[in-house]
Design a protein around this motif. Structure first.
Motif, PDB file in Angstrom:
ATOM      1  N   SER A   3      13.338  -4.628 -14.813  1.00  0.00           N
ATOM      2  CA  SER A   3      12.803  -5.909 -14.342  1.00  0.00           C
ATOM      3  C   SER A   3      14.512  -6.103 -13.268  1.00  0.00           C
ATOM      4  O   SER A   3      14.174  -6.566 -12.524  1.00  0.00           O
ATOM      5  N   ASP A   4      15.574  -5.737 -13.834  1.00  0.00           N
ATOM      6  CA  ASP A   4      17.102  -6.403 -13.089  1.00  0.00           C
ATOM      7  C   ASP A   4      17.964  -5.318 -12.792  1.00  0.00           C
ATOM      8  O   ASP A   4      18.326  -5.505 -11.616  1.00  0.00           O
ATOM      9  N   GLN A   5      16.206  -3.633 -12.693  1.00  0.00           N
ATOM     10  CA  GLN A   5      17.319  -2.672 -11.685  1.00  0.00           C
ATOM     11  C   GLN A   5      16.900  -3.186 -10.240  1.00  0.00           C
ATOM     12  O   GLN A   5      14.877  -3.375 -10.194  1.00  0.00           O
ATOM     13  N   PRO A   6      17.145  -1.913  -9.602  1.00  0.00           N
ATOM     14  CA  PRO A   6      16.900  -2.213  -7.478  1.00  0.00           C
ATOM     15  C   PRO A   6      15.476  -0.995  -7.755  1.00  0.00           C
ATOM     16  O   PRO A   6      15.061  -0.075  -8.447  1.00  0.00           O
ATOM     17  N   ILE A   7      14.099  -1.352  -7.340  1.00  0.00           N
ATOM     18  CA  ILE A   7      12.878  -0.759  -7.173  1.00  0.00           C
ATOM     19  C   ILE A   7      14.127   0.844  -6.654  1.00  0.00           C
ATOM     20  O   ILE A   7      13.837  -0.104  -5.096  1.00  0.00           O
ATOM     21  N   GLN A   8      12.966   1.520  -7.161  1.00  0.00           N
ATOM     22  CA  GLN A   8      13.882   3.039  -5.857  1.00  0.00           C
ATOM     23  C   GLN A   8      12.702   3.776  -5.712  1.00  0.00           C
ATOM     24  O   GLN A   8      12.366   4.787  -5.779  1.00  0.00           O
ATOM     25  N   HIS A   9      11.402   3.446  -6.357  1.00  0.00           N
ATOM     26  CA  HIS A   9      10.052   4.239  -5.717  1.00  0.00           C
ATOM     27  C   HIS A   9       9.255   3.701  -4.756  1.00  0.00           C
ATOM     28  O   HIS A   9       8.973   2.125  -6.011  1.00  0.00           O
ATOM     29  N   ALA A  10       8.352   3.883  -4.568  1.00  0.00           N
ATOM     30  CA  ALA A  10       7.191   3.137  -3.617  1.00  0.00           C
ATOM     31  C   ALA A  10       6.822   4.337  -3.751  1.00  0.00           C
ATOM     32  O   ALA A  10       5.800   5.146  -4.258  1.00  0.00           O
ATOM     33  N   VAL A  11       4.961   3.366  -4.342  1.00  0.00           N
ATOM     34  CA  VAL A  11       4.048   4.061  -4.257  1.00  0.00           C
ATOM     35  C   VAL A  11       3.142   3.696  -3.055  1.00  0.00           C
ATOM     36  O   VAL A  11       2.605   2.237  -2.729  1.00  0.00           O
ATOM     37  N   ILE A  12       2.326   4.493  -1.563  1.00  0.00           N
ATOM     38  CA  ILE A  12       0.754   3.931  -0.697  1.00  0.00           C
ATOM     39  C   ILE A  12      -0.213   3.855  -1.898  1.00  0.00           C
ATOM     40  O   ILE A  12      -0.526   5.223  -1.551  1.00  0.00           O
ATOM     41  N   LEU A  13      -0.795   3.202  -1.691  1.00  0.00           N
ATOM     42  CA  LEU A  13      -2.642   2.792  -2.081  1.00  0.00           C
ATOM     43  C   LEU A  13      -3.446   2.917  -0.874  1.00  0.00           C
ATOM     44  O   LEU A  13      -2.684   2.088  -0.231  1.00  0.00           O
ATOM     45  N   LEU A  14      -3.896   3.919  -0.824  1.00  0.00           N
ATOM     46  CA  LEU A  14      -5.001   4.140   0.514  1.00  0.00           C
ATOM     47  C   LEU A  14      -6.442   4.001  -0.147  1.00  0.00           C
ATOM     48  O   LEU A  14      -6.907   4.503  -1.150  1.00  0.00           O
ATOM     49  N   HIS A  15      -7.287   2.847  -0.318  1.00  0.00           N
ATOM     50  CA  HIS A  15      -8.504   2.292  -0.455  1.00  0.00           C
ATOM     51  C   HIS A  15      -9.122   3.517   0.482  1.00  0.00           C
ATOM     52  O   HIS A  15      -9.107   4.546   1.220  1.00  0.00           O
ATOM     53  N   GLY A  16     -10.487   3.310   0.530  1.00  0.00           N
ATOM     54  CA  GLY A  16     -11.689   3.713   0.804  1.00  0.00           C
ATOM     55  C   GLY A  16     -12.220   3.773   2.136  1.00  0.00           C
ATOM     56  O   GLY A  16     -11.210   2.568   2.808  1.00  0.00           O
ATOM     57  N   LEU A  17     -12.920   3.836   3.350  1.00  0.00           N
ATOM     58  CA  LEU A  17     -13.419   4.268   4.650  1.00  0.00           C
ATOM     59  C   LEU A  17     -14.013   2.758   4.720  1.00  0.00           C
ATOM     60  O   LEU A  17     -14.247   2.687   3.941  1.00  0.00           O
ATOM     61  N   CYS A  18     -12.957   1.803   5.476  1.00  0.00           N
ATOM     62  CA  CYS A  18     -13.696   0.399   5.215  1.00  0.00           C
ATOM     63  C   CYS A  18     -13.771  -0.740   3.836  1.00  0.00           C
ATOM     64  O   CYS A  18     -14.333  -1.555   4.667  1.00  0.00           O
ATOM     65  N   ALA A 175     -20.896   3.349  12.497  1.00  0.00           N
ATOM     66  CA  ALA A 175     -20.807   4.862  13.122  1.00  0.00           C
ATOM     67  C   ALA A 175     -19.827   5.305  13.512  1.00  0.00           C
ATOM     68  O   ALA A 175     -19.652   6.557  13.055  1.00  0.00           O
ATOM     69  N   ARG A 176     -19.027   4.892  14.170  1.00  0.00           N
ATOM     70  CA  ARG A 176     -17.504   5.409  14.423  1.00  0.00           C
ATOM     71  C   ARG A 176     -16.608   5.610  13.137  1.00  0.00           C
ATOM     72  O   ARG A 176     -16.092   6.990  13.334  1.00  0.00           O
ATOM     73  N   GLN A 177     -16.630   5.217  12.268  1.00  0.00           N
ATOM     74  CA  GLN A 177     -15.373   5.144  11.960  1.00  0.00           C
ATOM     75  C   GLN A 177     -16.614   6.390  10.450  1.00  0.00           C
ATOM     76  O   GLN A 177     -15.193   7.376  10.200  1.00  0.00           O
ATOM     77  N   LEU A 178     -17.476   6.307  10.381  1.00  0.00           N
ATOM     78  CA  LEU A 178     -17.999   7.913   9.979  1.00  0.00           C
ATOM     79  C   LEU A 178     -18.191   8.900  10.763  1.00  0.00           C
ATOM     80  O   LEU A 178     -17.398  10.369   9.700  1.00  0.00           O
ATOM     81  N   ARG A 179     -17.296   9.283  12.170  1.00  0.00           N
ATOM     82  CA  ARG A 179     -17.621  10.059  12.572  1.00  0.00           C
ATOM     83  C   ARG A 179     -15.930  11.062  12.284  1.00  0.00           C
ATOM     84  O   ARG A 179     -15.707  11.817  12.124  1.00  0.00           O
ATOM     85  N   GLY A 180     -14.757   9.827  11.818  1.00  0.00           N
ATOM     86  CA  GLY A 180     -13.780  10.117  11.661  1.00  0.00           C
ATOM     87  C   GLY A 180     -13.789  10.711  10.745  1.00  0.00           C
ATOM     88  O   GLY A 180     -12.643  11.518  10.490  1.00  0.00           O
ATOM     89  N   ALA A 181     -14.129  10.276   9.786  1.00  0.00           N
ATOM     90  CA  ALA A 181     -14.356  10.951   8.388  1.00  0.00           C
ATOM     91  C   ALA A 181     -14.589  11.847   8.507  1.00  0.00           C
ATOM     92  O   ALA A 181     -14.062  12.780   7.803  1.00  0.00           O
TER      93      ALA A 181
END
Length: 283
Positions: A3-18, A175-181
């Protein structure tokens, strides 16, 4: 990682539509425990609470937000990975087909077609009103809400009724988001060969939204050097909060940490080989 080390790795989380970060279950906490910075992206006209009812989104704009975040993170972290759920997994694949900046992808319940057992046969006809100019309607979520666990399903139903959003996403998808999906899914189906990022797919055999054909197509078509699939037998679509959620969290973290370790070893090896050889000082 200490925990005392600098954080060097990032993870992007992508949830579902809307949806919202609630969908990701215990994954954010587990990643932080393993020393990763967790970025839960809120995307305009994709994330719950950030949807303009008068705007028809372009999936390329969703990708642009993720691309921009990857660029920002690369300036501060040694590695960036992506973990997406449902349409978030599809979005991750779309991003990876256009960029190799992320070192790994975890695709949870990816959707390339809405073809699960609960999807009505006439689902594809639902786009017709949109083409005819009727764009202000929504698809309402219903039983089983992507969850096999009965108690969890009951809690989700209550949350959707009260707040309009829960661990399974939104109560309704415009519907607009569904169309994009739909347009993004069509692009990804044609572009899987361009995906070279190492990938783990976790999918339920009984997924009511996206059939097993979805992960099978991904594993068959991607160009990733490392590709792996884990099948779940006691879940529906929202595997992050259903009966086998602990398996999902553990496998996600293990895969990402393994790829981080491999990436760092590869960098070390390349740096070692790039050093100038010692000059021969004999004679």
């Amino acid at each position: 990682m200490h925990s005392d080390q600098p954080i060097q790795h990032a993870v992007i989380l992508l949830h579902g539509l809307c949806g919202s970060g609630l969908e990701m279950g215990s994954i954010p906490k587990a990643l932080r425990k393993n020393g990763c910075a967790v970025i839960e992206l809120l995307i305009p006209n994709y994330s719950a609470g950030h949807v303009d009812p008068d705007v028809t989104p372009h999936w390329e704009d969703w990708c642009a937000v993720v691309d921009s975040e990857i660029t920002r993170l690369k300036a501060n972290f040694k590695t960036v990975s992506i973990c997406g759920l449902s349409m978030g997994a599809t979005l991750a694949l779309a991003v990876a087909s256009r960029s190799t900046e992320a070192i790994a992808i975890v695709a949870l319940s990816p959707v390339l077609r809405y073809d699960g057992w609960s999807i009505p046969w006439y689902q594809h006809l639902m786009q017709i009103p949109f083409f005819l100019g009727y764009k202000n309607w929504s698809h309402k979520e219903g039983e089983p809400y992507g969850i096999k666990n009965f108690d969890m399903r009951r809690r989700v139903a209550n949350a959707l009724k009260k707040d309009g959003v829960a661990a399974v996403g939104a109560a309704a998808i415009p519907a607009r988001q569904l169309r994009g999906a739909h347009l993004m899914m069509a692009y990804v189906r044609k572009s899987l060969k361009k995906v070279k990022t190492n990938i783990l797919v976790i999918h339920a055999i009984d997924d009511e939204t996206a059939s097993p054909k979805n992960p099978e197509l991904i594993l068959e078509k991607v160009s990733s050097e490392m590709r792996k699939v884990i099948w779940l037998g006691d879940c529906y679509h929202i595997i992050t909060v259903d009966n086998e959620r602990e398996i999902v969290t553990n496998e996600t973290v293990q895969f990402l940490m393994k790829n981080i370790e491999m990436h760092l070893k590869d960098i070390s090896y390349r740096e070692l080989n790039n050093h100038s050889p010692l000059k021969d000082r004999r004679g």
